[in-house]
Design an enzyme around this catalytic site. Structure first.
Site, PDB file in Angstrom:
ATOM      1  N   ASP A 246      -3.416  11.243   1.396  1.00  0.00           N
ATOM      2  CA  ASP A 246      -2.135  11.771   1.892  1.00  0.00           C
ATOM      3  C   ASP A 246      -0.961  10.839   1.625  1.00  0.00           C
ATOM      4  OD1 ASP A 246      -3.464  14.017   2.848  1.00  0.00           O
ATOM      5  OD2 ASP A 246      -3.817  13.126   4.820  1.00  0.00           O
ATOM      6  N   GLU A 247      -1.050  10.011   0.596  1.00  0.00           N
ATOM      7  CA  GLU A 247       0.021   9.071   0.297  1.00  0.00           C
ATOM      8  C   GLU A 247       0.562   9.231  -1.122  1.00  0.00           C
ATOM      9  OE1 GLU A 247      -0.821   5.047   1.346  1.00  0.00           O
ATOM     10  OE2 GLU A 247      -1.480   5.542   3.375  1.00  0.00           O
TER      11      GLU A 247
END
Length: 302
Positions: A246-247
């Site tokens: 999620d980055e």
């Protein structure tokens, strides 16, 4: 397996292709003369600029970004020479660049699990002509979406998935992606973790929707954690997938205000609406070549 040729060649909205439309995306060290050189190059090749957007991170020693959309008669015959001739200009300014063409309609694969709201939004946008792509196929680890997908003439592939058979699942997904010659993969609430090998195979070509306004509440169950924290805003984030959970580079985000009256079910309902529009916008901008990835950030020319 039978490939639906109609679904690959033309969407049901009958959208026309743009054989003389081209796009040029450039990233390079900033300095004087870049825009002038690009404009002259396109003029010398008979191209008419119809849209241009640019940005500099710092006019003194920063990075310059530009997206140019142009129209050029007989572009199909000219494009190879144009790209060859551009190489010397790119070397002069140390450009990282790419050309894209309206005649090269991108092919999209959509991965989905049980929740259909993001998939339905993409199908609606595609039907209405706002997503200029051919949806090559939809793959699901549940059967729930089969009817809605196949009713539109789009192939649906059921590929059961869990962490114990992840390698076999991705081998089948890769086979389909290569068979259909897919350009971009959209995770429309596909609730499975991708392996590093799969992600590395398709850099900046996998678009995910996360049901949180990242970097807040990374990982699972963000609405429950948001409710327990008493947040006043919830949101969603669409980003390119990297091997940092999620980055990846963020393409689009949006939010809505909530309050103490909204329980977890309410937050999820509001969140689904945000997720739908955020993912659709991100996919649209990617398909229109409006996104330049720079490190772990994006420059998005809307």
């Amino acid at each position: 397996m039978t490939v639906n040729i109609n679904a690959l060649e033309k969407s049901p909205n009958g959208s026309e292709k743009y054989p003389n439309r081209g796009r040029l995306l450039v990233k390079c060290p900033d300095g004087p003369g870049i825009v002038s050189a690009l404009s002259k190059f396109l003029f010398d090749h008979g191209a008419n600029i119809i849209e241009s957007s640019q940005y500099s991170s710092d006019p003194e020693g920063g990075t310059f970004f530009i997206r140019i959309e142009f129209d050029c008669a007989s572009l199909a015959e000219k494009r190879q020479d144009m790209e060859m001739n551009f190489a010397s200009l790119a070397k002069q300014f140390d450009m990282d660049y790419r050309f894209a063409y309206g005649s090269d309609r991108k092919k999209t694969a959509i991965f989905v699990s049980k929740e259909p709201h993001c998939l339905l939004e993409l199908l609606w946008e595609w039907q209405s002509g706002d997503l200029q792509t051919d949806i090559a196929f939809v793959a699901g680890n549940h059967q729930d979406a089969r009817g809605m997908v196949e009713s539109l003439g789009i192939p649906f592939h059921y590929i059961p998935a869990n962490k114990d058979i992840r390698k076999q699942v991705e081998e089948e997904q890769v086979r389909l992606i290569e068979e259909y010659d897919v350009d971009v993969i959209v995770l429309a609430r596909y609730m499975q973790i991708l392996t590093p090998e799969f992600v590395e195979r398709y850099p900046n070509k996998i678009i995910n929707i996360h049901h949180s306004f990242l970097p807040a509440f990374i990982g699972a169950r963000p609405y429950e954690r948001a409710y327990n924290r008493g947040v006043k805003l919830i949101g969603a984030t669409s980003h390119y997938v990297t091997n940092d959970l999620d980055e990846g580079p963020i393409i689009e985000q949006d939010i809505e205000r909530v309050d103490h009256r909204d329980h977890v079910a309410d937050l999820k309902k509001i969140g689904r609406s945000i997720e739908r529009r955020v993912l659709a916008r991100a996919v649209k901008w990617h398909l229109e070549d409006r996104v330049i990835v720079h490190g772990n950030k994006t420059i998005v020319f809307q």
